[in-house]
Design an enzyme around this catalytic site. Structure first.
Site, PDB file in Angstrom:
ATOM      1  CD  GLN A  31      38.304  52.902  35.896  1.00  0.00           C
ATOM      2  OE1 GLN A  31      39.366  52.453  35.319  1.00  0.00           O
ATOM      3  NE2 GLN A  31      37.917  52.577  37.012  1.00  0.00           N
ATOM      4  CG  HIS A  62      39.447  36.978  39.735  1.00  0.00           C
ATOM      5  ND1 HIS A  62      38.277  36.740  38.884  1.00  0.00           N
ATOM      6  CD2 HIS A  62      39.706  38.117  39.688  1.00  0.00           C
ATOM      7  CE1 HIS A  62      37.919  38.306  38.437  1.00  0.00           C
ATOM      8  NE2 HIS A  62      38.844  38.954  38.830  1.00  0.00           N
ATOM      9  CG  ASP A  86      36.845  42.092  39.196  1.00  0.00           C
ATOM     10  OD1 ASP A  86      37.577  42.434  38.301  1.00  0.00           O
ATOM     11  OD2 ASP A  86      36.988  41.139  40.048  1.00  0.00           O
ATOM     12  CG  ASP A 137      45.503  56.747  44.252  1.00  0.00           C
ATOM     13  OD1 ASP A 137      45.845  57.583  43.348  1.00  0.00           O
ATOM     14  OD2 ASP A 137      46.162  55.636  44.239  1.00  0.00           O
ATOM     15  N   GLY A 138      45.026  53.481  45.631  1.00  0.00           N
ATOM     16  CA  GLY A 138      45.753  52.376  46.272  1.00  0.00           C
ATOM     17  C   GLY A 138      46.948  52.874  46.555  1.00  0.00           C
ATOM     18  CG  ASP A 155      42.506  42.623  40.345  1.00  0.00           C
ATOM     19  OD1 ASP A 155      41.481  42.130  40.612  1.00  0.00           O
ATOM     20  OD2 ASP A 155      42.877  42.611  39.098  1.00  0.00           O
ATOM     21  CD  GLU A 158      46.704  46.139  30.821  1.00  0.00           C
ATOM     22  OE1 GLU A 158      46.410  45.575  32.048  1.00  0.00           O
ATOM     23  OE2 GLU A 158      47.617  45.832  30.329  1.00  0.00           O
TER      24      GLU A 158
END
Ligand code: SAM
Length: 275
Positions: A31, A62, A86, A137-138, A155, A158
């Protein structure tokens, strides 16, 4: 000369923030990553042109990803965060002494690297001994870890780019399978003003997988529309059956025992999306 960052939240509407300084502007493997200093909201992480988190308003999101679900599960020991590079959700999870291990799986190591450098107040928990950080990759991680987690928190960005699979029925089934027999999951599920169909489709898919499904919301000024929703899917525990008097006052600025159930009271136009 003035420099402004504009996020187009729809093709014809957006927000704009005056920039003091640009720290990073880099195309990662997954990204476009920008880390900028804004006059109004302080340091801001932007991915693919979308605000991810800012120093000034990060606590809302959060805290609301982490605390409603962790005060619904009576004794969460092992928690997974999908995305969240983050570190803000991890920081909040660590406020729960019952949690023995928090695993963070973010697909992009650069988010973690730059968040540690430029968002130290948000990323401060990533080096805690209870935390394991995995760059992966989740979607893959979820399918490789069955019956392992008490709580899963999604979390993610989009449903575009690397996160597109994280809003599918198959992913929710994978989460169900990765949870223990009394597990719960929560995911950020965008806003009812610009993405109403997403909220409805996620709610439909999660209801096909989980017996208990609840939606709650919070005010995040730098997210599209400012009204942000979260969807919780639970195998056993209902957040609306929690006794607020059992919820302690902890170090938070948005979540509180009084807000726990109130957050699930939806405006009627949002209720209509999840009926
Ligand atoms: N709070 C933000 C929001 O609601 O949009 C999300 C912030 S967090 C930084 C989003 C993270 O999701 C990013 O670091 C991104 O790399 C990560 N991500 C996107 N797709 C992913 C995937 N398939 N597996 C793991 N992490 C992913």
């Amino acid at each position: 000369m003035e420099l402004w960052y504009t996020e187009k939240q729809t093709p014809t509407y957006g927000i704009t923030a005056k920039i003091k300084e640009t720290y990073v502007s880099e195309q990662t493997e997954f990204q476009k990553l920008d880390m900028i200093e804004t006059e109004e909201f302080g340091t801001m992480l932007v991915l693919d042109g979308m605000v991810m988190t800012t120093d000034k308003d990060e606590f809302v999101y959060h805290e609301m990803v982490a605390h409603p679900v962790l005060y619904t599960h009576p004794n969460a020991k092992k928690v997974l965060v999908v995305g969240g590079g983050d570190g803000g959700v991890i920081r909040e999870i660590l406020k729960h002494p019952s949690v023995e291990k928090a695993v963070l799986v973010d697909i992009d190591g650069k988010v973690i690297e730059y968040s540690k450098k430029y968002l130290p107040n948000i990323a401060c928990g990533l080096d805690d001994p209870r935390v394991e950080v995995i760059v992966n990759d989740g979607f893959m991680h979820i399918h490789d870890h069955k019956n392992e987690y008490d709580v899963v928190m999604v979390d993610s960005t989009e449903p575009v780019g690397p996160a597109v699979n994280l809003f599918t029925r198959g992913f929710y089934q994978g989460i169900y399978d990765s949870l223990k027999e009394d597990g719960i999951f929560v995911a950020q599920t965008d806003n009812p003003w610009f993405t109403p169909d997403l909220i409805s489709s996620v709610n439909r898919d999660v209801k096909e997988v989980f017996p208990i499904v609840r939606v709650f919301w919070a005010n995040v000024p730098t997210y599209p529309s400012g009204l942000w929703t979260f969807t919780m899917g639970s195998k056993k525990y209902d957040p609306l059956e929690v006794d607020e008097s059992s919820i302690p006052e902890i170090d938070t600025k948005y979540y509180s025992p009084r807000l726990h159930k109130a957050a699930f009271v939806l405006p009627k136009f949002v209720e209509d999306l999840v009926k």
